[in-house]
Design a protein around this motif. Structure first.
Motif, PDB file in Angstrom:
ATOM      1  N   ARG A 107      -6.946   9.232  -2.917  1.00 17.96           N
ATOM      2  CA  ARG A 107      -7.524  10.598  -2.980  1.00 17.96           C
ATOM      3  C   ARG A 107      -6.379  11.701  -2.315  1.00 17.96           C
ATOM      4  O   ARG A 107      -5.986  12.663  -2.700  1.00 17.96           O
ATOM      5  N   ILE A 108      -6.177  11.236  -0.992  1.00 20.15           N
ATOM      6  CA  ILE A 108      -5.223  11.837  -0.184  1.00 20.15           C
ATOM      7  C   ILE A 108      -3.846  11.938  -0.789  1.00 20.15           C
ATOM      8  O   ILE A 108      -3.110  12.807  -0.912  1.00 20.15           O
ATOM      9  N   GLU A 109      -3.254  10.785  -1.273  1.00 24.74           N
ATOM     10  CA  GLU A 109      -1.940  10.852  -1.608  1.00 24.74           C
ATOM     11  C   GLU A 109      -1.666  11.368  -3.015  1.00 24.74           C
ATOM     12  O   GLU A 109      -0.834  11.987  -3.336  1.00 24.74           O
TER      13      GLU A 109
ATOM     14  N   GLU B 236     -11.833   3.096   2.466  1.00 24.60           N
ATOM     15  CA  GLU B 236     -10.769   3.316   3.261  1.00 24.60           C
ATOM     16  C   GLU B 236      -9.654   3.646   2.243  1.00 24.60           C
ATOM     17  O   GLU B 236      -8.854   4.589   2.204  1.00 24.60           O
ATOM     18  N   LEU B 237      -9.447   2.433   1.216  1.00 17.63           N
ATOM     19  CA  LEU B 237      -8.474   2.773   0.305  1.00 17.63           C
ATOM     20  C   LEU B 237      -8.618   3.842  -0.820  1.00 17.63           C
ATOM     21  O   LEU B 237      -7.632   4.421  -1.308  1.00 17.63           O
TER      22      LEU B 237
ATOM     23  N   LYS C 207     -12.919  -1.483   3.451  1.00 19.72           N
ATOM     24  CA  LYS C 207     -11.813  -1.270   3.286  1.00 19.72           C
ATOM     25  C   LYS C 207     -11.736  -0.693   1.934  1.00 19.72           C
ATOM     26  O   LYS C 207     -10.728   0.021   1.546  1.00 19.72           O
TER      27      LYS C 207
ATOM     28  N   MET D  23     -10.182   6.657  -0.120  1.00 22.66           N
ATOM     29  CA  MET D  23      -9.665   7.958   0.653  1.00 22.66           C
ATOM     30  C   MET D  23      -8.356   8.094   0.407  1.00 22.66           C
ATOM     31  O   MET D  23      -7.823   9.161   0.149  1.00 22.66           O
ATOM     32  N   ARG D  24      -7.718   7.063   0.790  1.00 27.89           N
ATOM     33  CA  ARG D  24      -6.088   6.970   0.762  1.00 27.89           C
ATOM     34  C   ARG D  24      -5.512   7.492  -0.411  1.00 27.89           C
ATOM     35  O   ARG D  24      -4.648   8.331  -0.767  1.00 27.89           O
TER      36      ARG D  24
ATOM     37  N   PRO E 129       0.218   5.183  -4.850  1.00 22.10           N
ATOM     38  CA  PRO E 129      -1.214   5.176  -5.306  1.00 22.10           C
ATOM     39  C   PRO E 129      -1.502   4.127  -6.556  1.00 22.10           C
ATOM     40  O   PRO E 129      -2.924   3.602  -6.310  1.00 22.10           O
TER      41      PRO E 129
ATOM     42  N   LEU F 264      -2.285   1.013  -4.474  1.00 20.04           N
ATOM     43  CA  LEU F 264      -3.678   1.076  -4.069  1.00 20.04           C
ATOM     44  C   LEU F 264      -4.893   0.675  -4.969  1.00 20.04           C
ATOM     45  O   LEU F 264      -5.843   0.294  -4.762  1.00 20.04           O
TER      46      LEU F 264
ATOM     47  N   GLU G 194       1.003  -1.198  -0.113  1.00 19.04           N
ATOM     48  CA  GLU G 194       0.143   0.010   0.158  1.00 19.04           C
ATOM     49  C   GLU G 194       0.825   1.326  -0.075  1.00 19.04           C
ATOM     50  O   GLU G 194       0.507   2.265   0.541  1.00 19.04           O
TER      51      GLU G 194
END
Length: 135
Positions: free
Chosen positions: A123-125, A117-118, A114, A120-121, A28, A31, A25
């Motif tokens: 998008r953030i990254e 969550e992934l 899950k 969102m991660r 991106p 992910l 992970e």
């Protein structure tokens, strides 16, 4: 759904979950690949979960119908006791079906969370990497 289809879906779930778990992970790209695999897993889990819900509902209906029939056909006396005795084994089968239903429903919800969550991660990254700065 046939037993062969059900077994195929379960095998695909296991195979693709193993592949998803093997991915890191760290980026991106990984992910996104993991999300893709888990989305397919989620689809198959939805089908298996629906089958388990149906199996439980059919056993519930069978138990209720058997109770009514046994009570109706019981000789004079304690008809309720005769009906309860007639469905004892069905209650155990229904309990097992309920357990399978809840296991698959919980797993389905877990995979959905899950995936969220992934996503969102990712998008953030991608935002942190400079994809979303307006200025």
């Amino acid at each position: 759904m046939t037993d062969d289809q059900l077994q195929y879906y379960i095998a695909e779930i296991q195979k693709q979950r193993t592949q998803a778990d093997a991915l890191g992970e760290d980026s991106p790209g990984l992910l996104v690949e993991k999300i893709t695999l888990l989305t397919t897993v989620h689809m198959y889990m939805g089908r298996v979960s629906a089958q388990m819900d149906g199996d439980y509902a059919r056993l519930y209906t069978l138990r209720k119908n058997t109770y009514v029939k046994a009570k109706k056909e019981a000789p004079r006396g304690d008809k309720t006791l005769a009906a309860e005795e007639a469905i004892m084994k069905l209650r155990e089968l229904e309990d097992d079906a309920y357990e399978r239903k809840m296991i698959w429903r919980n797993e389905l919800d877990s995979v959905k969370e899950k995936i969220y969550e992934l996503r969102m991660r990712v998008r953030i990254e991608t935002h942190i990497a400079g994809g979303g700065a307006i200025g």
